[in-house]
Design a protein around this motif. Structure first.
Motif, PDB file in Angstrom:
ATOM      1  N   GLU A 186       0.839  -1.206   0.000  1.00 17.53           N
ATOM      2  CA  GLU A 186       0.000   0.000   0.000  1.00 17.53           C
ATOM      3  C   GLU A 186       0.875   1.258   0.000  1.00 17.53           C
ATOM      4  O   GLU A 186       0.599   2.211  -0.722  1.00 17.53           O
ATOM      5  CB  GLU A 186      -0.942  -0.001   1.210  1.00 17.53           C
ATOM      6  N   PHE A 242       1.092   4.173  -3.029  1.00 13.74           N
ATOM      7  CA  PHE A 242       1.029   5.619  -2.819  1.00 13.74           C
ATOM      8  C   PHE A 242       2.262   6.301  -3.414  1.00 13.74           C
ATOM      9  O   PHE A 242       2.155   7.360  -4.044  1.00 13.74           O
ATOM     10  CB  PHE A 242       0.902   5.925  -1.323  1.00 13.74           C
ATOM     11  N   HIS A 264       1.749   6.596  -7.034  1.00 12.77           N
ATOM     12  CA  HIS A 264       0.805   7.682  -7.286  1.00 12.77           C
ATOM     13  C   HIS A 264       1.531   9.029  -7.227  1.00 12.77           C
ATOM     14  O   HIS A 264       1.326   9.894  -8.088  1.00 12.77           O
ATOM     15  CB  HIS A 264      -0.331   7.631  -6.269  1.00 12.77           C
ATOM     16  N   ARG A 267      -4.257  14.416  -2.402  1.00 11.24           N
ATOM     17  CA  ARG A 267      -5.701  14.677  -2.468  1.00 11.24           C
ATOM     18  C   ARG A 267      -6.399  13.739  -3.451  1.00 11.24           C
ATOM     19  O   ARG A 267      -7.580  13.431  -3.291  1.00 11.24           O
ATOM     20  CB  ARG A 267      -5.951  16.118  -2.914  1.00 11.24           C
ATOM     21  N   GLN A 268      -5.689  13.308  -4.477  1.00 13.86           N
ATOM     22  CA  GLN A 268      -6.274  12.469  -5.521  1.00 13.86           C
ATOM     23  C   GLN A 268      -6.122  10.973  -5.233  1.00 13.86           C
ATOM     24  O   GLN A 268      -6.553  10.158  -6.032  1.00 13.86           O
ATOM     25  CB  GLN A 268      -5.616  12.785  -6.875  1.00 13.86           C
ATOM     26  N   TYR A 269      -5.517  10.626  -4.114  1.00 15.09           N
ATOM     27  CA  TYR A 269      -5.270   9.213  -3.810  1.00 15.09           C
ATOM     28  C   TYR A 269      -6.369   8.687  -2.883  1.00 15.09           C
ATOM     29  O   TYR A 269      -6.683   9.300  -1.874  1.00 15.09           O
ATOM     30  CB  TYR A 269      -3.905   9.058  -3.137  1.00 15.09           C
ATOM     31  N   THR A 270      -6.933   7.551  -3.256  1.00 14.67           N
ATOM     32  CA  THR A 270      -7.974   6.965  -2.397  1.00 14.67           C
ATOM     33  C   THR A 270      -7.470   5.725  -1.707  1.00 14.67           C
ATOM     34  O   THR A 270      -6.852   4.889  -2.299  1.00 14.67           O
ATOM     35  CB  THR A 270      -9.231   6.620  -3.223  1.00 14.67           C
TER      36      THR A 270
END
Length: 174
Positions: free
Chosen positions: A94, A98, A101, A171-174
């Motif tokens: 995980e 990130f 990303h 901000r764009q990472y879920t």
């Protein structure tokens, strides 16, 4: 007492090293340095790292063990080992997702290498491992405790700029 702690001497060339503690460098380590045998066992799963390698530095950071290695062409890599009670292979995957990303968003990050199966982390017994190419440049803070202040206002400013990029990209990472 932790189980699964690799036995053996500190990897040759890396030197004996303590670790950072609340009051500076302490002589005893929570996690032992990686041995040459352990380094070789990890790298057997990372085909992009040419072997043999020579350990040249051990991290003093607590909560993990890390070793800088160089291959015969002087290309450097970093191997980090964590206890599974702190970071599992799934948790590292995980974190690595990130990081990918962030890289895609233009944040300068050093991405982990992959194993022969395409995974970005590998586990064995009670340890998890990740392997990175060295980032370009010279790490001025490699042997400085994390809670120490920046050496100059320019360093603090540059770190703040990158941190802002991280927050914008996150901000764009879920």
């Amino acid at each position: 007492m932790q189980t699964g702690v690799p036995n053996g001497p500190v990897a040759e060339g890396a030197g004996a090293v303590g670790q950072f503690g609340v009051h500076g460098v302490q002589t005893q380590r929570d996690w032992p340095c990686l041995t040459q045998a352990e380094i070789n066992a990890v790298l057997a799963h990372y085909p992009s790292v040419p072997t043999p390698v020579t350990p040249v530095w051990n991290s003093m950071r607590p909560f993990s063990a890390a070793v800088k290695i160089i291959d015969e062409s002087s290309t450097g890599f970093l191997i980090k080992r964590h206890h599974t009670s702190l970071r599992s292979v799934a948790a590292l995957h995980e974190e690595h997702a990130f990081m990918h990303h962030l890289a895609h968003a233009g944040v300068p990050v050093c991405l982990p290498l992959t194993t022969e199966t395409g995974a970005t982390a590998w586990g064995n017994d009670c340890w998890t491992y990740e392997v990175f190419p060295l980032a370009p440049g010279h790490d001025l803070y490699r042997d400085v405790m994390s809670w120490q202040p920046y050496q100059t206002a320019a360093h603090a400013y540059a770190a703040g700029q990158v941190l802002a990029k991280v927050h914008d990209a996150a901000r764009q990472y879920t």
